[in-house]
Design a protein around this motif. Structure first.
Motif, PDB file in Angstrom:
ATOM      1  N   LEU A 229       1.041 -58.223  -3.689  1.00 16.11           N
ATOM      2  CA  LEU A 229       2.548 -57.823  -3.256  1.00 16.11           C
ATOM      3  C   LEU A 229       1.458 -56.191  -3.584  1.00 16.11           C
ATOM      4  O   LEU A 229       2.274 -55.417  -2.978  1.00 16.11           O
ATOM      5  N   ALA A 230       0.322 -56.413  -4.073  1.00 13.05           N
ATOM      6  CA  ALA A 230      -0.806 -55.310  -4.102  1.00 13.05           C
ATOM      7  C   ALA A 230      -0.755 -54.319  -2.877  1.00 13.05           C
ATOM      8  O   ALA A 230      -0.834 -53.003  -2.620  1.00 13.05           O
ATOM      9  N   ASN A 231      -1.087 -55.595  -1.173  1.00 16.95           N
ATOM     10  CA  ASN A 231      -1.065 -54.953  -0.367  1.00 16.95           C
ATOM     11  C   ASN A 231      -0.100 -55.429   0.806  1.00 16.95           C
ATOM     12  O   ASN A 231       0.220 -56.051   1.161  1.00 16.95           O
ATOM     13  N   GLY A 232       2.091 -55.299   0.017  1.00 17.00           N
ATOM     14  CA  GLY A 232       2.878 -56.309   0.588  1.00 17.00           C
ATOM     15  C   GLY A 232       3.458 -54.589   1.516  1.00 17.00           C
ATOM     16  O   GLY A 232       2.399 -53.762   1.863  1.00 17.00           O
ATOM     17  N   GLN A 233       4.347 -54.855   2.029  1.00 16.46           N
ATOM     18  CA  GLN A 233       5.197 -53.560   2.998  1.00 16.46           C
ATOM     19  C   GLN A 233       5.560 -52.593   2.374  1.00 16.46           C
ATOM     20  O   GLN A 233       5.616 -52.485   0.866  1.00 16.46           O
ATOM     21  N   SER A 234       5.003 -51.511   2.612  1.00 14.08           N
ATOM     22  CA  SER A 234       4.332 -50.206   2.077  1.00 14.08           C
ATOM     23  C   SER A 234       6.476 -50.063   2.245  1.00 14.08           C
ATOM     24  O   SER A 234       6.274 -49.760   3.498  1.00 14.08           O
ATOM     25  N   LEU A 235       6.808 -49.498   1.304  1.00 13.89           N
ATOM     26  CA  LEU A 235       7.846 -48.985   1.530  1.00 13.89           C
ATOM     27  C   LEU A 235       7.882 -47.165   1.474  1.00 13.89           C
ATOM     28  O   LEU A 235       8.880 -46.156   1.875  1.00 13.89           O
ATOM     29  N   HIS A 236       7.460 -46.716   0.446  1.00  8.80           N
ATOM     30  CA  HIS A 236       6.534 -45.536   0.350  1.00  8.80           C
ATOM     31  C   HIS A 236       5.489 -44.872  -0.564  1.00  8.80           C
ATOM     32  O   HIS A 236       5.113 -45.049  -1.488  1.00  8.80           O
ATOM     33  N   ARG A 237       4.847 -44.573  -0.238  1.00 10.19           N
ATOM     34  CA  ARG A 237       3.502 -44.158  -0.168  1.00 10.19           C
ATOM     35  C   ARG A 237       3.177 -42.406  -0.077  1.00 10.19           C
ATOM     36  O   ARG A 237       3.306 -41.357   0.589  1.00 10.19           O
ATOM     37  N   SER A 238       3.175 -41.558  -1.297  1.00  8.05           N
ATOM     38  CA  SER A 238       2.736 -40.315  -1.822  1.00  8.05           C
ATOM     39  C   SER A 238       1.635 -39.613  -2.980  1.00  8.05           C
ATOM     40  O   SER A 238       1.057 -40.789  -3.080  1.00  8.05           O
ATOM     41  N   LYS A 239       1.865 -38.585  -3.135  1.00  2.00           N
ATOM     42  CA  LYS A 239       1.012 -37.954  -4.267  1.00  2.00           C
ATOM     43  C   LYS A 239       1.957 -38.280  -5.326  1.00  2.00           C
ATOM     44  O   LYS A 239       1.669 -38.252  -6.544  1.00  2.00           O
ATOM     45  N   LEU A 240       3.236 -38.788  -4.829  1.00  2.00           N
ATOM     46  CA  LEU A 240       4.397 -39.292  -6.062  1.00  2.00           C
ATOM     47  C   LEU A 240       4.411 -40.573  -7.066  1.00  2.00           C
ATOM     48  O   LEU A 240       4.740 -40.798  -7.714  1.00  2.00           O
ATOM     49  N   GLY A 241       3.757 -41.276  -5.695  1.00  2.00           N
ATOM     50  CA  GLY A 241       3.812 -43.201  -6.278  1.00  2.00           C
ATOM     51  C   GLY A 241       3.695 -43.627  -5.198  1.00  2.00           C
ATOM     52  O   GLY A 241       2.962 -43.653  -4.053  1.00  2.00           O
ATOM     53  N   SER A 242       3.966 -44.910  -5.506  1.00  2.00           N
ATOM     54  CA  SER A 242       4.244 -45.807  -4.377  1.00  2.00           C
ATOM     55  C   SER A 242       5.031 -47.070  -4.531  1.00  2.00           C
ATOM     56  O   SER A 242       5.411 -47.464  -5.786  1.00  2.00           O
ATOM     57  N   ILE A 243       5.732 -47.406  -3.847  1.00  2.00           N
ATOM     58  CA  ILE A 243       6.848 -49.052  -3.316  1.00  2.00           C
ATOM     59  C   ILE A 243       6.181 -50.018  -2.597  1.00  2.00           C
ATOM     60  O   ILE A 243       5.390 -49.186  -1.223  1.00  2.00           O
ATOM     61  N   THR A 244       5.652 -51.368  -2.969  1.00  2.00           N
ATOM     62  CA  THR A 244       5.298 -52.395  -2.111  1.00  2.00           C
ATOM     63  C   THR A 244       6.290 -53.227  -2.067  1.00  2.00           C
ATOM     64  O   THR A 244       6.561 -53.633  -3.872  1.00  2.00           O
ATOM     65  N   SER A 245       6.245 -53.813  -1.188  1.00  2.00           N
ATOM     66  CA  SER A 245       7.642 -55.147  -1.774  1.00  2.00           C
ATOM     67  C   SER A 245       7.159 -56.186  -0.938  1.00  2.00           C
ATOM     68  O   SER A 245       6.735 -56.209   0.258  1.00  2.00           O
ATOM     69  N   VAL A 246       7.127 -57.593  -1.306  1.00  2.00           N
ATOM     70  CA  VAL A 246       7.533 -58.828  -0.876  1.00  2.00           C
ATOM     71  C   VAL A 246       8.782 -59.520  -0.187  1.00  2.00           C
ATOM     72  O   VAL A 246       9.717 -59.895  -1.798  1.00  2.00           O
ATOM     73  N   THR A 247       9.271 -59.282   0.563  1.00  2.00           N
ATOM     74  CA  THR A 247      10.899 -60.191   0.941  1.00  2.00           C
ATOM     75  C   THR A 247      10.904 -61.058   2.356  1.00  2.00           C
ATOM     76  O   THR A 247      10.073 -61.129   2.464  1.00  2.00           O
ATOM     77  N   ALA A 248      11.954 -61.427   1.898  1.00  2.00           N
ATOM     78  CA  ALA A 248      12.534 -62.648   2.886  1.00  2.00           C
ATOM     79  C   ALA A 248      12.008 -61.578   4.916  1.00  2.00           C
ATOM     80  O   ALA A 248      11.530 -62.362   6.080  1.00  2.00           O
ATOM     81  N   GLU A 249      12.143 -60.303   4.747  1.00  2.00           N
ATOM     82  CA  GLU A 249      11.436 -59.958   5.719  1.00  2.00           C
ATOM     83  C   GLU A 249      10.119 -60.627   5.986  1.00  2.00           C
ATOM     84  O   GLU A 249       9.622 -60.288   7.759  1.00  2.00           O
TER      85      GLU A 249
END
Length: 347
Positions: free
Chosen positions: A11-31
């Motif tokens: 999850l730490a290196n998961g699919q990145s949905l958003h990354r900026s100076k405001l923070g980050s969102i990474t995900s692990v889904t069935a995709e």
């Protein structure tokens, strides 16, 4: 030992949905992990002053654990039921599918949250996108204004995920009161507690808001082990918050997956697949273990052996009855057991 497995992902290196100076969102889904069923997971990091924009999930309840920091969560449920509450490290919140909510960092340091969903492919809608889908005239009619008011306000149908707050956060006085959406799991007296580990339980019996998802905060000492077991009707998805562990899972085709788990990893176990967890190294482990049932149940190896006579077990394992060991009678599985033997070598 083979590290790659369809049961595990980072999850730490998961699919990145958003990354900026405001923070980050990474995900692990069935995709990215097709084995997932009924569960998926995201890691949300919010910088100071950042907001996870108001949004809702179209097909999944959400269950979130705060790893670090303090956030304000505001929720609009059906029936115009509105509430806001503060979540700090070790606390959790639950959001019903379709309910509008936002998450706002209140502190001067990063806030980190682990977000589990009751669907392998969760779908999101942002409030910004919902407004972007409507014309100036439609919004003007909705809010009793001239359409020109909305012509001056930027909108789009593409979500922004994270936005920046201007000025200090507005925290209602009631935000630190108890709330049915909120559960202080780490303040719970551990229902499962032993010298070699503990489990604190965010499940329906302790948190009535939960209907189809739950979480165990599992800690195991270096001289402990999660006994081999399986969940008859429940999928399991674990996030490794701290420590290093080894896990073994048996697939129905006889394939045996044994792999190491490091902080930031996610693993998935389908219903009824036998598996076990043990600490590797000298540090304790802390797992966030999510389930796709409000009250998960399991069958452990100790109880399985207690369910049959020595004659049946000796025949099953093709040994003379006189050679079958005397095993402890176990009415209730202990969940966590002490290591009586050295760990198998890591290869």
């Amino acid at each position: 030992m083979e590290r790659a497995s369809r049961h595990v992902a980072s999850l730490a290196n998961g699919q990145s949905l958003h990354r900026s100076k405001l923070g980050s969102i990474t995900s692990v889904t069935a995709e990215t992990s097709p084995i997932l069923s009924n569960l998926s997971i995201k890691r949300l990091v919010l910088s100071p002053g950042a907001i996870r924009e108001p949004h809702w999930h179209a097909n999944a309840n959400e269950l979130t654990y705060c790893v670090a920091g303090a956030v304000l969560v505001s929720v609009l449920d059906t029936g115009s039921s509105m509430s806001s509450f503060v979540i700090e490290a070790g606390q959790m919140f639950h959001i019903t599918s379709g309910s509008l909510h936002h998450i706002e960092n209140l502190g001067d340091t990063e806030a980190e949250l682990i977000v589990a969903f009751r669907h392998e492919r969760p779908e999101d809608f942002a409030l910004w996108s919902g407004f972007g889908a409507m014309t100036d005239a439609v919004l003007g009619n909705t809010f009793d204004t001239e359409s020109s008011v909305w012509a001056a306000i930027p909108r789009d149908v593409v979500p922004r995920y994270l936005v920046a707050r201007s000025g200090p956060a507005h925290v209602p006085e009631s935000a630190r009161l108890t709330n049915p959406h909120k559960f202080d799991v780490e303040a719970q007296s551990a229902p499962v507690d032993s010298p070699v580990g503990s489990a604190k339980l965010a499940r329906a019996g302790f948190w009535p808001a939960l209907t189809n998802i739950s979480m165990y905060s599992l800690r195991i000492a270096d001289d402990g082990m999660r006994e081999p077991h399986w969940h008859p009707v429940t999928s399991e998805m674990g996030y490794i918050h701290r420590g290093h562990a080894r896990m073994t899972i048996l697939d129905p085709d006889g394939r045996l997956d044994t792999y190491l788990l490091d902080p930031g990893d996610v693993y998935f176990v389908p219903p009824s697949y036998p598996h076990h967890i043990e600490v590797i190294g000298d540090d304790d482990i802390h797992f966030l273990v999510f389930f796709d049932q409000a009250t998960p149940a399991d069958i452990g190896y100790r109880a399985a052996a207690s369910a049959y006579s020595p004659e049946v077990l000796a025949a099953t394992f093709s040994v003379p009855l006189a050679d079958w060991p005397t095993l402890p009678l176990t009415a209730d599985d202990p969940l966590i057991v002490a290591k009586q033997n050295p760990s198998d070598p890591v290869v």
